[in-house]
Design a protein around this motif. Structure first.
Motif, PDB file in Angstrom:
ATOM      1  N   HIS A 179      73.946 -17.390 -62.790  1.00  0.00           N
ATOM      2  CA  HIS A 179      72.635 -17.348 -63.438  1.00  0.00           C
ATOM      3  C   HIS A 179      72.365 -18.675 -64.146  1.00  0.00           C
ATOM      4  CE1 HIS A 179      75.215 -16.057 -66.884  1.00  0.00           C
ATOM      5  NE2 HIS A 179      74.330 -16.735 -67.595  1.00  0.00           N
ATOM      6  N   THR A 180      71.109 -18.983 -64.314  1.00  0.00           N
ATOM      7  CA  THR A 180      70.714 -20.261 -64.898  1.00  0.00           C
ATOM      8  C   THR A 180      70.954 -20.264 -66.401  1.00  0.00           C
ATOM      9  OG1 THR A 180      69.028 -20.535 -63.192  1.00  0.00           O
ATOM     10  CG2 THR A 180      68.815 -21.894 -65.160  1.00  0.00           C
ATOM     11  N   SER A 181      71.505 -21.372 -66.897  1.00  0.00           N
ATOM     12  CA  SER A 181      71.766 -21.524 -68.330  1.00  0.00           C
ATOM     13  C   SER A 181      70.460 -21.594 -69.111  1.00  0.00           C
ATOM     14  CB  SER A 181      72.590 -22.783 -68.581  1.00  0.00           C
ATOM     15  OG  SER A 181      71.857 -23.936 -68.190  1.00  0.00           O
ATOM     16  N   ASP A 182      70.548 -21.379 -70.409  1.00  0.00           N
ATOM     17  CA  ASP A 182      69.356 -21.413 -71.252  1.00  0.00           C
ATOM     18  C   ASP A 182      68.646 -22.765 -71.187  1.00  0.00           C
ATOM     19  OD1 ASP A 182      69.840 -18.823 -72.041  1.00  0.00           O
ATOM     20  OD2 ASP A 182      70.907 -19.370 -73.877  1.00  0.00           O
ATOM     21  N   GLY A 184      68.527 -24.620 -68.601  1.00  0.00           N
ATOM     22  CA  GLY A 184      67.969 -24.779 -67.265  1.00  0.00           C
ATOM     23  C   GLY A 184      68.651 -25.800 -66.392  1.00  0.00           C
ATOM     24  N   LYS A 185      69.741 -26.396 -66.882  1.00  0.00           N
ATOM     25  CA  LYS A 185      70.398 -27.470 -66.137  1.00  0.00           C
ATOM     26  C   LYS A 185      71.624 -27.015 -65.344  1.00  0.00           C
ATOM     27  CE  LYS A 185      69.028 -31.130 -69.374  1.00  0.00           C
ATOM     28  NZ  LYS A 185      69.535 -32.188 -70.292  1.00  0.00           N
ATOM     29  N   GLU A 262      72.318 -29.277 -59.592  1.00  0.00           N
ATOM     30  CA  GLU A 262      72.285 -30.210 -58.467  1.00  0.00           C
ATOM     31  C   GLU A 262      73.366 -29.919 -57.436  1.00  0.00           C
ATOM     32  OE1 GLU A 262      70.267 -31.883 -61.916  1.00  0.00           O
ATOM     33  OE2 GLU A 262      72.319 -31.148 -61.653  1.00  0.00           O
ATOM     34  N   ASN A 263      74.319 -29.029 -57.776  1.00  0.00           N
ATOM     35  CA  ASN A 263      75.383 -28.664 -56.839  1.00  0.00           C
ATOM     36  C   ASN A 263      74.959 -27.581 -55.854  1.00  0.00           C
ATOM     37  OD1 ASN A 263      76.863 -30.402 -58.500  1.00  0.00           O
ATOM     38  ND2 ASN A 263      78.718 -29.181 -58.363  1.00  0.00           N
TER      39      ASN A 263
END
Length: 446
Positions: A179-182, A184-185, A262-263
């Motif tokens: 899940h995406t971190s707070d 967003g990166k 980006e991975n």
């Protein structure tokens, strides 16, 4: 192979026994000689010892990388532009990278399996064969720039990480979440991966994760490049399996593992498609190696039966023994010819057409390779008798190959699943072609 040497029956495919073949040219024969010499010296003569020790020395990977003897495990055609960028213009045997075809890959894979054991070659080339292609085929430019130079040159290692404790052949059922971190990166990954070949040896994993949330099914799966070695939240350990021990089968735990967005390989939610297309090369690659294992087992038994005596004559003079060998020989040579046919088709089709037309049949070829290995390895163990049940001595190779059989019939899609998949794919393709034909016929009438 040298024409001056008489080989044991069934120990070589026909083209290496001096018989004519329409498939191979001078470059293929040159590659076979180069691979036979290098792999024989650096792997095959030590393979039995290393499998017994359950470890391939770490320096061997470097030796193979330096000689460009890992790159041949990539699917053909090769990534010519990338190879030139990292300074590689020729493959082993002096073959220009742009001239490399599927038969070259097959010859290399066959030679890597010449010891009859899946573990030692698997310890070296599994990551290159299965973990690198998704980055090559689906990764964007920045992802490739960051990872491909080190991976192609063997400075870093990767593995393919799909399977989980509760999701093997049922890939759509994986639960490892991303899940995406707070901020967003990053992706934050939690879950486990199991039976991952090379996991403990790898710097990265080309990993299947669920980005779509619970209940999203196949459409919620994505692929990421996940750092493994010394990365916070990642722990790996070896699993003790029955065969292929030296290949480093691993259990990977991921606890709030932070991975840059980006991975991401390709597009979010498209991972299932990437995985299934990647399976086509994986399954053919396995089929080639497993067919050679079957050949090693059966030819070892053949040679043994010509010298072992019982009841006043050699085993080969017993009709029941000849019948056992004949039954397995028919299966082996049929499988060997089928593999050659597949490779020929792949050498003539584009990747997209090959994936579309041969996906189901490739699954069936891999399943059948495991069945043939089971028959040939069991035949060898029975004909070696007590020696085939002993981990040392004359029948050691038969005993070790027989332990490899489940590793041929389960990984890469278990046998029953692949057989069902093959028929479903054939039906699907037939229906697509029928619909396309009906549409063309209707348009022509208009």
């Amino acid at each position: 192979m040298s024409d001056s040497k008489v080989t044991v029956p069934l120990s070589e495919p026909p083209w290496l026994s001096g018989l004519p073949s329409p498939y191979y040219d001078d470059s293929h024969r040159r590659l076979q000689r180069v691979c036979h010499e290098f792999i024989g010296e650096h792997l095959i003569k030590h393979a039995l010892e290393w499998e017994t020790a359950e470890e391939v020395p770490s320096h061997v990977f470097g030796e193979f990388a330096k000689a460009n003897m890992l790159l041949p495990s990539l699917p053909a055609p090769l990534p010519v532009e990338w190879l030139r960028r990292v300074g590689i213009t020729e493959m082993p045997g002096g073959i220009p990278v742009e001239k490399w075809d599927a038969f070259h890959m097959m010859i290399y894979t066959d030679e890597m399996s010449r010891a009859g054991l899946a573990g030692p070659p698997g310890a070296l080339n599994t990551g290159m064969a299965f973990g690198v292609p998704p980055i090559l085929h689906y990764g964007d430019k920045q992802l490739q720039e960051r990872f491909l130079p080190d991976l192609l040159l063997g400075r870093k290692r990767t593995c393919i990480a799909i399977t989980e404790p509760d999701a093997g052949s049922d890939v759509a059922n994986i639960t490892t979440s991303a899940h995406t971190s707070d901020c967003g990166k990053y992706y934050i990954i939690n879950g486990t991966k199991k039976w991952i070949t090379n996991g403990v040896m790898s710097d990265y994993a080309t990993m299947a994760v669920r980005t779509g949330g619970e209940g999203s099914g196949a459409r919620g799966i994505s692929m990421l490049v996940v750092p493994l070695k010394n990365h916070p939240g990642v722990s790996t350990r070896r699993l003790k399996v029955a065969g292929q021990i030296s290949a480093g089968t691993s259990f990977i735990e991921l606890d709030d593992v932070k991975v840059p967005k980006e991975n991401l390989i390709g597009k979010e939610g498209q991972g299932m498609s990437y995985i299934m297309n990647n399976f086509n090369h994986e399954r053919l690659f396995i089929s080639i190696g497993v067919t050679r294992q079957a050949r090693v087992a059966l030819s070892a038994a053949f040679e043994y039966c010509m010298k072992r005596e019982a009841f006043g004559k050699t085993l080969m003079d017993q009709p029941v023994v000849r019948h056992r060998l004949a039954k397995c020989a028919a299966m082996l040579e049929s499988q060997s010819a089928w593999v050659e046919q597949f490779v020929y088709l792949l050498s003539k089709l584009s990747k997209s057409d090959g994936d579309k037309e041969l996906g189901g049949l490739t699954a069936l070829c891999k399943a059948n390779a495991g069945i043939v290995l089971d028959e040939c390895a069991r035949c060898a163990v029975l004909l070696f008798g007590g020696n085939g049940y002993t981990r040392t001595g004359q029948g050691e190779i038969a005993e070790k190959i027989y332990r490899d059989v489940p590793g041929a019939r389960i990984p890469g899609g278990s046998e029953d699943v692949l057989m069902d998949l093959a028929v479903r794919q054939l039906v699907k393709r037939f229906q697509q072609k029928t619909k396309e034909l009906d549409a063309r016929t209707k348009n022509s009438r208009l």
